[in-house]
Design a protein around this motif. Sequence first.
Motif, mmCIF file in Angstrom:
data_model
loop_
_atom_site.group_PDB
_atom_site.id
_atom_site.type_symbol
_atom_site.label_atom_id
_atom_site.label_comp_id
_atom_site.label_asym_id
_atom_site.label_seq_id
_atom_site.Cartn_x
_atom_site.Cartn_y
_atom_site.Cartn_z
ATOM 1 N N HIS A 133 28.472 -46.939 -51.121
ATOM 2 C CA HIS A 133 29.122 -45.655 -50.839
ATOM 3 C C HIS A 133 28.743 -44.704 -51.973
ATOM 4 O O HIS A 133 28.989 -45.004 -53.141
ATOM 5 N N ARG A 182 36.516 -52.933 -51.012
ATOM 6 C CA ARG A 182 35.709 -51.941 -51.731
ATOM 7 C C ARG A 182 35.989 -52.022 -53.219
ATOM 8 O O ARG A 182 37.139 -52.138 -53.652
ATOM 9 N N HIS A 229 28.201 -40.681 -53.694
ATOM 10 C CA HIS A 229 28.236 -39.233 -53.904
ATOM 11 C C HIS A 229 27.011 -38.945 -54.774
ATOM 12 O O HIS A 229 26.480 -39.847 -55.398
HETATM 13 ZN ZN LIG Z 1 33.784 -41.516 -52.432
#
Ligand SMILES: [Zn+2]
Length: 281
Positions: free
Chosen positions: A47, A225, A49
């Motif tokens: 995941h 996660r 950014h």
């Molecule tokens: Zn995030």
Amino acid sequence: MTRPCIICVAITGSVPTRADNPAVPITVEEQIESTHEAFEAGAAICHAHVRNDDETPTSDPEKFARLKEGLEKHCPGMIVQFSTGGRSGAGKARGGMLPLRPDMASLTVGSNNFPTRVYENPPDLVDWLAGEMREYDIKPEIEAFDLSHIFQAAKMNREGKIPGHLYIQFVMGVKNAMPADRDVFDYYLHTVKRLVPDAEWCAAGIGRHQIELNEWCIAAGGHARTGLEDNVRLDRETLAPSNAALVRRTVELCEKYERPVASWREAREILGLRMPETVAA
Ligand SMILES: [Zn+2]
């Protein structure tokens, strides 16, 4: 319990900086290296950014493109998930990278408070992001910051706005949002099983709640996660030396509960994702 557990590593996020932990990967090159190590340790989903060189968050599609290319080359098969949540208030710029066709993208279907601001997800923007994900064949990961987000995701699923089996992540422990509360966690899970029984689910815990939520999920048959986005420490005294170190901690919990760790191939099967063309069968 023998069902494989998918481990997602949230490598960077939009908040932690090198001042918090020097291991937080900022540049695309650092992100690729950090993810590779986490992939080898057992993570099946990255995941991500992206950041500017001064560490501020950006949604720059060019950086996302370089990251995706690097991950496909160095972590073949790994599921690439882009965040559409990193820059609240930026409107459609939050989805500007979706034409790159990552395997997955995060999707928050309602608003709530964050530590210092409102996390704005107005209905028209949510519908637009969901539409882009359908257009580019991207599986959303629903970020449930609130019980109402689970109901909204189930509604959008029924309406065909989010087609297929949902993947829902409970997010707990964000300051000013839902705390990491065991009863609420159980009720979230109960609600998912009632409204969308074929959904897969996982949870993200922030800060010291990361390990706690990993354990609740793994014990209850969900996915997990970890990663420096949510938590920069191994314990109260020790900074996590890498994303991989946090992944290894989650793998140990899987061993404790006799859950096999899902390979990228198993994770793609469980989530109904396409197999990458570039990886040999
Ligand atoms: Zn995030």
